[in-house]
Design a protein around this motif. Structure first.
Motif, PDB file in Angstrom:
ATOM      1  N   THR A  28       0.830  -1.205   0.000  1.00 50.51           N
ATOM      2  CA  THR A  28       0.000   0.000   0.000  1.00 50.51           C
ATOM      3  C   THR A  28       0.864   1.255   0.000  1.00 50.51           C
ATOM      4  OG1 THR A  28      -1.758  -1.157   1.184  1.00 50.51           O
ATOM      5  CG2 THR A  28      -1.800   1.249   1.238  1.00 50.51           C
ATOM      6  N   GLU A  29       1.911   1.265   0.808  1.00 50.95           N
ATOM      7  CA  GLU A  29       2.819   2.417   0.844  1.00 50.95           C
ATOM      8  C   GLU A  29       3.579   2.564  -0.467  1.00 50.95           C
ATOM      9  OE1 GLU A  29       3.822   2.430   5.620  1.00 50.95           O
ATOM     10  OE2 GLU A  29       4.849   1.019   4.298  1.00 50.95           O
ATOM     11  N   ILE A  30       4.006   1.452  -1.020  1.00 52.99           N
ATOM     12  CA  ILE A  30       4.715   1.469  -2.305  1.00 52.99           C
ATOM     13  C   ILE A  30       3.818   2.038  -3.402  1.00 52.99           C
ATOM     14  CG2 ILE A  30       5.582  -0.062  -4.129  1.00 52.99           C
ATOM     15  CD1 ILE A  30       6.642  -1.835  -1.775  1.00 52.99           C
ATOM     16  N   ALA A  31       2.577   1.565  -3.447  1.00 47.87           N
ATOM     17  CA  ALA A  31       1.644   2.032  -4.472  1.00 47.87           C
ATOM     18  C   ALA A  31       1.383   3.529  -4.341  1.00 47.87           C
ATOM     19  CB  ALA A  31       0.344   1.247  -4.390  1.00 47.87           C
ATOM     20  N   ARG A  32       1.228   4.004  -3.130  1.00 48.62           N
ATOM     21  CA  ARG A  32       0.970   5.432  -2.920  1.00 48.62           C
ATOM     22  C   ARG A  32       2.139   6.280  -3.412  1.00 48.62           C
ATOM     23  NH1 ARG A  32       0.270   5.393   2.262  1.00 48.62           N
ATOM     24  NH2 ARG A  32       2.390   6.044   2.796  1.00 48.62           N
ATOM     25  N   GLU A  33       3.348   5.900  -3.040  1.00 47.07           N
ATOM     26  CA  GLU A  33       4.516   6.667  -3.459  1.00 47.07           C
ATOM     27  C   GLU A  33       4.715   6.586  -4.968  1.00 47.07           C
ATOM     28  OE1 GLU A  33       6.419   8.645  -1.561  1.00 47.07           O
ATOM     29  OE2 GLU A  33       5.011   8.216   0.067  1.00 47.07           O
ATOM     30  N   ALA A  34       4.541   5.397  -5.526  1.00 50.00           N
ATOM     31  CA  ALA A  34       4.752   5.215  -6.961  1.00 50.00           C
ATOM     32  C   ALA A  34       3.773   6.044  -7.784  1.00 50.00           C
ATOM     33  CB  ALA A  34       4.633   3.735  -7.326  1.00 50.00           C
ATOM     34  N   ARG A  35       2.525   6.088  -7.370  1.00 52.70           N
ATOM     35  CA  ARG A  35       1.524   6.852  -8.127  1.00 52.70           C
ATOM     36  C   ARG A  35       1.777   8.350  -8.051  1.00 52.70           C
ATOM     37  NH1 ARG A  35      -2.730   2.600  -5.748  1.00 52.70           N
ATOM     38  NH2 ARG A  35      -2.653   1.109  -7.485  1.00 52.70           N
ATOM     39  N   ALA A  36       2.399   8.800  -6.969  1.00 45.89           N
ATOM     40  CA  ALA A  36       2.725  10.213  -6.848  1.00 45.89           C
ATOM     41  C   ALA A  36       3.880  10.593  -7.779  1.00 45.89           C
ATOM     42  CB  ALA A  36       3.085  10.553  -5.406  1.00 45.89           C
ATOM     43  N   VAL A  37       4.825   9.676  -7.967  1.00 46.93           N
ATOM     44  CA  VAL A  37       6.009   9.970  -8.778  1.00 46.93           C
ATOM     45  C   VAL A  37       5.805   9.601 -10.242  1.00 46.93           C
ATOM     46  CG1 VAL A  37       8.470   9.438  -9.073  1.00 46.93           C
ATOM     47  CG2 VAL A  37       7.504   9.633  -6.778  1.00 46.93           C
ATOM     48  N   LEU A  38       5.053   8.538 -10.497  1.00 49.79           N
ATOM     49  CA  LEU A  38       4.892   7.991 -11.849  1.00 49.79           C
ATOM     50  C   LEU A  38       3.409   7.919 -12.206  1.00 49.79           C
ATOM     51  CD1 LEU A  38       7.334   4.956 -11.365  1.00 49.79           C
ATOM     52  CD2 LEU A  38       7.919   7.205 -12.307  1.00 49.79           C
ATOM     53  N   PRO A  39       2.812   9.012 -12.633  1.00 46.14           N
ATOM     54  CA  PRO A  39       1.376   8.989 -12.968  1.00 46.14           C
ATOM     55  C   PRO A  39       1.061   7.930 -14.031  1.00 46.14           C
ATOM     56  CG  PRO A  39       2.206  11.235 -12.895  1.00 46.14           C
ATOM     57  CD  PRO A  39       3.409  10.344 -12.814  1.00 46.14           C
ATOM     58  N   GLY A  40       0.028   7.144 -13.763  1.00 48.70           N
ATOM     59  CA  GLY A  40      -0.358   6.092 -14.699  1.00 48.70           C
ATOM     60  C   GLY A  40       0.383   4.787 -14.509  1.00 48.70           C
ATOM     61  N   VAL A  41       1.187   4.676 -13.460  1.00 48.41           N
ATOM     62  CA  VAL A  41       1.941   3.444 -13.220  1.00 48.41           C
ATOM     63  C   VAL A  41       0.993   2.277 -12.952  1.00 48.41           C
ATOM     64  CG1 VAL A  41       2.127   3.818 -10.720  1.00 48.41           C
ATOM     65  CG2 VAL A  41       3.893   2.492 -11.902  1.00 48.41           C
ATOM     66  N   ARG A  42       1.417   1.073 -13.341  1.00 50.41           N
ATOM     67  CA  ARG A  42       0.648  -0.142 -13.094  1.00 50.41           C
ATOM     68  C   ARG A  42       1.393  -1.000 -12.070  1.00 50.41           C
ATOM     69  NH1 ARG A  42       0.628  -3.541 -17.045  1.00 50.41           N
ATOM     70  NH2 ARG A  42       2.030  -2.525 -18.503  1.00 50.41           N
ATOM     71  N   LEU A  43       0.722  -1.320 -10.977  1.00 52.91           N
ATOM     72  CA  LEU A  43       1.302  -2.163  -9.936  1.00 52.91           C
ATOM     73  C   LEU A  43       0.418  -3.370  -9.694  1.00 52.91           C
ATOM     74  CD1 LEU A  43       1.602   1.079  -8.552  1.00 52.91           C
ATOM     75  CD2 LEU A  43       3.398  -0.289  -7.490  1.00 52.91           C
ATOM     76  N   ARG A  44       1.065  -4.470  -9.289  1.00 51.70           N
ATOM     77  CA  ARG A  44       0.294  -5.687  -9.009  1.00 51.70           C
ATOM     78  C   ARG A  44       1.032  -6.538  -7.984  1.00 51.70           C
ATOM     79  NH1 ARG A  44      -1.500 -10.286 -13.489  1.00 51.70           N
ATOM     80  NH2 ARG A  44      -2.435 -11.739 -11.998  1.00 51.70           N
ATOM     81  N   ARG A  45       0.284  -7.012  -6.992  1.00 51.07           N
ATOM     82  CA  ARG A  45       0.849  -8.016  -6.085  1.00 51.07           C
ATOM     83  C   ARG A  45       1.033  -9.319  -6.854  1.00 51.07           C
ATOM     84  NH1 ARG A  45      -2.981  -5.466  -2.512  1.00 51.07           N
ATOM     85  NH2 ARG A  45      -2.074  -4.919  -0.466  1.00 51.07           N
ATOM     86  N   ARG A  46       2.091 -10.042  -6.531  1.00 54.02           N
ATOM     87  CA  ARG A  46       2.370 -11.322  -7.184  1.00 54.02           C
ATOM     88  C   ARG A  46       2.611 -12.404  -6.138  1.00 54.02           C
ATOM     89  NH1 ARG A  46       1.733 -11.103 -12.909  1.00 54.02           N
ATOM     90  NH2 ARG A  46       2.054  -8.896 -13.450  1.00 54.02           N
ATOM     91  N   LEU A  47       2.532 -13.646  -6.581  1.00 56.98           N
ATOM     92  CA  LEU A  47       2.950 -14.753  -5.742  1.00 56.98           C
ATOM     93  C   LEU A  47       4.476 -14.748  -5.630  1.00 56.98           C
ATOM     94  CD1 LEU A  47       0.543 -17.526  -7.084  1.00 56.98           C
ATOM     95  CD2 LEU A  47       0.400 -16.328  -4.884  1.00 56.98           C
ATOM     96  N   LEU A  48       4.996 -15.613  -4.776  1.00 55.49           N
ATOM     97  CA  LEU A  48       6.428 -15.740  -4.533  1.00 55.49           C
ATOM     98  C   LEU A  48       7.007 -14.483  -3.896  1.00 55.49           C
ATOM     99  CD1 LEU A  48       7.456 -17.641  -7.787  1.00 55.49           C
ATOM    100  CD2 LEU A  48       7.068 -18.589  -5.504  1.00 55.49           C
ATOM    101  N   TRP A  49       6.174 -13.793  -3.101  1.00 55.83           N
ATOM    102  CA  TRP A  49       6.616 -12.671  -2.273  1.00 55.83           C
ATOM    103  C   TRP A  49       7.162 -11.507  -3.098  1.00 55.83           C
ATOM    104  CZ3 TRP A  49       8.169 -17.783  -1.468  1.00 55.83           C
ATOM    105  CH2 TRP A  49       7.428 -18.467  -0.493  1.00 55.83           C
ATOM    106  N   ARG A  50       6.552 -11.241  -4.210  1.00 54.70           N
ATOM    107  CA  ARG A  50       6.986 -10.164  -5.084  1.00 54.70           C
ATOM    108  C   ARG A  50       5.791  -9.301  -5.496  1.00 54.70           C
ATOM    109  NH1 ARG A  50      10.810 -12.515  -3.403  1.00 54.70           N
ATOM    110  NH2 ARG A  50      12.745 -13.081  -4.480  1.00 54.70           N
TER     111      ARG A  50
END
Length: 218
Positions: A188-210
């Protein structure tokens, strides 16, 4: 969500000590699929022994890998054919990115070692117009969804270890000698920071702890 019993954790540790495999390399082909067919230049941040950098050379005219560990970059040079358009530098990111811009920047399981917002800003500035940033990262598990994905990843991890080792113990992969640390930011913190710096960024939780992050500079 309650942790696994200690005896189960010990059994898993013994199993994977005998059958180690590179979780990050599992995402290399996925990383290539996020890129255009051919590009001029690529930068791999946290390149390790150069596995992804050498794959990027199949798509890029020139590739540069940087890593904070001089020993691991020396090993990367040894493993890279002399004719491959790949170079390496032992340097700290983001300060060591230099002044050049790149069509592609990749960073696999390394960004949690860096000041996150500063690193994203540096990646953005070093991307050429139309360039692609691909990050495979680690996040701190804090929510029920995070813990559930972690638990689901355990049997998948066992299956992949067996498939990659064909059921036999295998040599331990070459590892970094530089200090490592666990992730301290949640998804959640990563997504918030990323969206502030990189408008339109795509993020996704993945299996294998990534988790994965993809951004294309306009």
């Amino acid at each position: 969500m309650s942790p696994l019993p200690r005896r189960v954790l010990r059994a898993l540790e013994r199993f994977h000590a005998a059958r180690p495999w590179d979780h990050n390399a599992h995402f290399h082909r996925w990383t290539l699929r996020q890129l255009p067919g051919r590009v001029g230049s690529a930068l791999d941040v946290g390149c390790g022994t150069g596995d992804l950098a050498r794959l990027l050379a199949l798509r890029a005219q020139r590739v540069h890998g940087i890593d904070a560990d001089p020993g691991i970059t020396a090993r990367a040079r040894e493993l890279t054919p002399a004719a491959a358009p790949v170079t390496y530098t032992a340097a700290d990111a983001p300060a060591g990115l230099g002044e050049r811009s790149y069509d592609v920047i990749t960073c696999v399981a390394a960004v949690h070692h860096l000041p996150f917002t500063e690193a994203l800003s540096a990646f953005r500035e070093h991307l050429a117009p139309g360039g692609t940033l691909v990050i495979v990262g680690l996040a701190r598990a804090r929510t029920p969804v995070d813990h559930l994905l972690g638990i689901v990843s355990i049997p998948l991890n066992v299956v992949l270890a067996l498939l990659k080792s064909r059921g036999r113990p295998v040599p331990r992969p070459v590892s970094m000698t530089a200090p490592t640390r666990p992730a301290d930011l949640s998804f959640t913190e990563i997504a918030r920071e990323a969206r502030a710096v990189l408008p339109g960024v795509r993020l996704r939780r993945r299996l294998l702890w990534r988790y994965t992050l993809v951004w294309r500079r306009p």
